[in-house]
Scaffold this active site. Structure first.
Site, PDB file in Angstrom:
ATOM      1  N   HIS A  14      -9.548  -0.824 -21.922  1.00  0.00           N
ATOM      2  CA  HIS A  14     -10.114  -0.015 -23.012  1.00  0.00           C
ATOM      3  C   HIS A  14      -9.069   0.936 -23.578  1.00  0.00           C
ATOM      4  CE1 HIS A  14     -12.884   2.476 -25.314  1.00  0.00           C
ATOM      5  NE2 HIS A  14     -12.429   3.549 -24.676  1.00  0.00           N
ATOM      6  N   ARG A  54     -17.486   7.078 -33.906  1.00  0.00           N
ATOM      7  CA  ARG A  54     -16.034   6.878 -34.012  1.00  0.00           C
ATOM      8  C   ARG A  54     -15.421   7.615 -35.196  1.00  0.00           C
ATOM      9  NH1 ARG A  54     -15.230   5.544 -28.960  1.00  0.00           N
ATOM     10  NH2 ARG A  54     -16.424   3.712 -28.362  1.00  0.00           N
ATOM     11  N   GLU A  58     -20.482   3.015 -25.422  1.00  0.00           N
ATOM     12  CA  GLU A  58     -19.451   2.763 -24.415  1.00  0.00           C
ATOM     13  C   GLU A  58     -20.150   2.362 -23.129  1.00  0.00           C
ATOM     14  OE1 GLU A  58     -16.794   6.185 -24.293  1.00  0.00           O
ATOM     15  OE2 GLU A  58     -15.641   5.322 -25.965  1.00  0.00           O
ATOM     16  N   TYR A  89     -10.716  14.767 -32.915  1.00  0.00           N
ATOM     17  CA  TYR A  89     -10.305  14.677 -31.510  1.00  0.00           C
ATOM     18  C   TYR A  89      -8.979  15.350 -31.155  1.00  0.00           C
ATOM     19  CZ  TYR A  89      -6.808  10.846 -31.566  1.00  0.00           C
ATOM     20  OH  TYR A  89      -5.696  10.078 -31.731  1.00  0.00           O
ATOM     21  N   THR A 119     -26.142  10.635 -24.151  1.00  0.00           N
ATOM     22  CA  THR A 119     -25.546   9.788 -23.122  1.00  0.00           C
ATOM     23  C   THR A 119     -26.715   9.231 -22.323  1.00  0.00           C
ATOM     24  OG1 THR A 119     -23.676  11.320 -22.980  1.00  0.00           O
ATOM     25  CG2 THR A 119     -23.954   9.770 -21.155  1.00  0.00           C
ATOM     26  N   TYR A 158     -11.642   8.441 -18.954  1.00  0.00           N
ATOM     27  CA  TYR A 158     -11.026   7.462 -19.853  1.00  0.00           C
ATOM     28  C   TYR A 158     -10.134   6.624 -18.959  1.00  0.00           C
ATOM     29  CZ  TYR A 158      -8.361   6.193 -24.177  1.00  0.00           C
ATOM     30  OH  TYR A 158      -7.765   5.556 -25.233  1.00  0.00           O
ATOM     31  N   ASP A 188     -22.281   5.928 -23.148  1.00  0.00           N
ATOM     32  CA  ASP A 188     -21.739   7.112 -23.818  1.00  0.00           C
ATOM     33  C   ASP A 188     -21.720   6.827 -25.331  1.00  0.00           C
ATOM     34  OD1 ASP A 188     -20.305   9.347 -24.558  1.00  0.00           O
ATOM     35  OD2 ASP A 188     -18.376   8.546 -23.883  1.00  0.00           O
ATOM     36  N   GLN A 238     -15.243  11.232 -34.308  1.00  0.00           N
ATOM     37  CA  GLN A 238     -14.209  11.345 -33.266  1.00  0.00           C
ATOM     38  C   GLN A 238     -12.796  11.309 -33.868  1.00  0.00           C
ATOM     39  OE1 GLN A 238     -14.641   8.282 -30.299  1.00  0.00           O
ATOM     40  NE2 GLN A 238     -12.993   9.045 -28.999  1.00  0.00           N
ATOM     41  N   THR A 240     -14.963   3.749 -20.522  1.00  0.00           N
ATOM     42  CA  THR A 240     -15.418   2.431 -20.958  1.00  0.00           C
ATOM     43  C   THR A 240     -14.802   1.323 -20.109  1.00  0.00           C
ATOM     44  OG1 THR A 240     -15.485   3.341 -23.167  1.00  0.00           O
ATOM     45  CG2 THR A 240     -15.673   0.956 -22.983  1.00  0.00           C
ATOM     46  N   GLU A 292     -13.981  -1.965 -29.954  1.00  0.00           N
ATOM     47  CA  GLU A 292     -13.042  -2.994 -29.488  1.00  0.00           C
ATOM     48  C   GLU A 292     -13.507  -4.398 -29.884  1.00  0.00           C
ATOM     49  OE1 GLU A 292     -13.499  -0.846 -25.597  1.00  0.00           O
ATOM     50  OE2 GLU A 292     -11.715  -2.037 -25.171  1.00  0.00           O
ATOM     51  N   GLU A 344     -20.349   2.150 -19.430  1.00  0.00           N
ATOM     52  CA  GLU A 344     -19.708   2.870 -18.320  1.00  0.00           C
ATOM     53  C   GLU A 344     -20.615   2.843 -17.087  1.00  0.00           C
ATOM     54  OE1 GLU A 344     -18.045   6.730 -19.233  1.00  0.00           O
ATOM     55  OE2 GLU A 344     -17.875   6.276 -21.370  1.00  0.00           O
ATOM     56  N   ARG A 385      -2.350   3.713 -32.353  1.00  0.00           N
ATOM     57  CA  ARG A 385      -0.936   4.090 -32.274  1.00  0.00           C
ATOM     58  C   ARG A 385       0.016   2.899 -32.165  1.00  0.00           C
ATOM     59  NH1 ARG A 385      -3.716   7.776 -29.111  1.00  0.00           N
ATOM     60  NH2 ARG A 385      -3.482   6.442 -27.292  1.00  0.00           N
ATOM     61  N   ASP A 438     -16.709  13.137 -18.514  1.00  0.00           N
ATOM     62  CA  ASP A 438     -16.480  11.758 -18.925  1.00  0.00           C
ATOM     63  C   ASP A 438     -14.995  11.440 -18.821  1.00  0.00           C
ATOM     64  OD1 ASP A 438     -17.169   9.234 -19.894  1.00  0.00           O
ATOM     65  OD2 ASP A 438     -16.775   9.822 -21.961  1.00  0.00           O
ATOM     66  N   LYS A 476     -19.341  12.835 -29.173  1.00  0.00           N
ATOM     67  CA  LYS A 476     -19.882  12.336 -27.907  1.00  0.00           C
ATOM     68  C   LYS A 476     -21.101  13.135 -27.457  1.00  0.00           C
ATOM     69  CE  LYS A 476     -16.231   9.640 -26.870  1.00  0.00           C
ATOM     70  NZ  LYS A 476     -16.276   8.269 -26.365  1.00  0.00           N
TER      71      LYS A 476
END
Ligand code: CA
Length: 423
Positions: free
Chosen positions: A138, A240, A204, A247, A260, A133, A236, A243, A352, A366, A206, A147, A131, A256
């Site tokens: 996204h 959250r 997600e 993570y 899927t 990113y 996916d 995660q 995503t 999101e 995808e 962040r 998978d 995850k």
């Protein structure tokens, strides 16, 4: 761009069908009379290609390849045979083509099955699953939430398609119910983690790219593009809260691994060829081995809808595959740079696919901005994350002149967590 190619299967000539003659996607189906077998969607029907091969109307080599209920054996034959099969199917199903099928009433009746009367199964054996990113919007949205906007993109993001090795065992077919997972949860101010059902379960949106030709050692971008057999929609499912705690530093793991989902039909790269497009402008120059050599992304309209249990279906997001920063070919080429061998049936999740606007966001994380801005469904109810009984459906189609190349739906209903995670 070519227009609609006409078939003697009348339902395939509608501008609204996902499956005109231009598409010819590959799946696996069963009926009350027949076990799982390879089929090709055409209009509202499925063509039983395993039967046609056994009747001698399709012959790809000395040995049958359509007699087992997955498409890996066809992929193994390589791109020349992929093109040969597509040409033969076009000839058999096209108006004014080879009458071997259209002119044989008995065979026609046996070989065409109404999709409504069939059950669909996994179209290929997933050998491995990776998978990525690789969607700019996204990555920026999620990075901003965690962040701040200055540090949203990690320093490597504009140079490599970031990915992690997922689990082939997590991949399930559209229609499979998804059980809300248990896991370790810990809010930023909690003194210690707790073990409970996920409270921030998400999706997600995808695309999944399917590797059709195996490779050993690094391959070029052009080779990578050639090695991709086809595409599916991919959801996916992501917890959250699990995660957020697990993570760092190695990336997602249990968050995850619940499931899927993929759509049931493999839409071939050949069918999507008229819809090739370039990746968006590069913000920094890519190193030579990842530099675009041609249009390897595709213009595919995508949507997410959410239907609460017993409620109505609301479209909650609309976006396009052309929003990806990296193409599947770039992801595959990058995947092999270390010498990593790739197998037939390797599945690559795009990451995503969000667009620039709020309505283009490909995850609930999101859409609800981390749960801070719940969004409203058509019936007036609000959502931040998935609630028990919700059905999430991905849809996708490339739009040509008077026809569409559709993927069918990729859906899953979320069931309540078990009382105990151990059954
Ligand atoms: Ca993902």
């Amino acid at each position: 761009m070519t227009g609609l190619q006409r078939s003697w299967v009348e339902s395939a000539n509608s501008a609204e069908t996902d499956f005109p003659l231009n598409n010819l996607p590959y799946g696996v189906f069963s009926t009350s009379n027949e076990d799982e077998r390879c089929g090709v969607a055409i209009g509202d029907q499925i063509l039983d290609v395993a039967l046609l091969e056994s009747e001698g109307l399709i012959k790809l080599g000395p040995k049958p390849v359509l007699d087992l209920p997955f498409w890996n054996d066809v992929m193994e034959l390589g791109p020349d045979k992929w093109a040969e099969l597509r040409a033969r199917l076009t000839e058999l199903l096209g108006k004014g083509g080879d009458p071997a099928l259209s002119g044989n009433t008995e065979l026609r009746a046996a070989a065409l099955v109404l999709q409504a009367d069939a059950k669909l199964h996994m179209p290929f054996v997933v050998s491995e699953y990776t998978d990525f990113y690789a969607g700019r919007h996204h990555a920026f949205n999620v990075g901003t939430m965690f962040r701040g906007p200055e540090n949203a993109l990690p320093p490597n993001w504009l140079h490599i398609p970031i990915g992690y090795n997922g689990r082939a065992s997590s991949v399930v077919l559209s229609g499979t119910d998804i059980r809300r997972p248990w896991g370790q949860l810990k809010g930023p101010d909690d003194p210690r983690p707790r073990f409970e059902p996920s409270e921030r379960f998400d999706i997600e949106l995808e695309m999944g790219a399917i590797v059709g030709t195996a490779s050993e050692g690094p391959i070029t971008l052009d080779e990578a593009d050639q090695n991709i057999f086809g595409y599916v929609l991919l959801n996916d499912w992501s917890a959250r809260d699990i995660q957020a705690w697990e993570y760092q530093p190695l990336g997602p793991f249990q968050s995850k691994a619940t499931a899927t989902s993929i759509s049931p039909w493999i839409v071939t790269a050949a069918a999507l060829d008229p819809f090739r497009c370039k990746t968006p402008p590069r913000e920094v120059e890519l190193l030579a081995h990842l530099k675009d050599t041609g249009p390897m992304l595709f213009d595919i309209d995508l949507s997410i809808s959410l239907q609460p249990e017993g409620g109505t279906d609301s479209i909650i997001a609309e976006t396009n595959y052309n929003e990806m920063y990296y193409s599947a070919a770039q992801q595959l080429a990058h995947h092999t740079t270390s010498g990593c061998a790739m197998n037939v049936g390797d599945l690559l999740g795009s990451g995503t696919i969000s667009g620039p606007e709020k309505h283009n966001r490909g995850s609930l994380l999101e859409l609800s901005w981390g749960g801070k801005e719940p969004f409203t469904l058509d019936d007036g109810t609000e959502r931040s994350f998935i609630e028990d009984g919700d059905t999430l459906t991905l849809r996708g189609a490339a739009h040509g002149d008077g026809y569409r190349i559709g993927f069918g739906a990729c859906e899953g209903t979320v069931l309540p967590a078990l009382k105990s995670p151990f059954g």
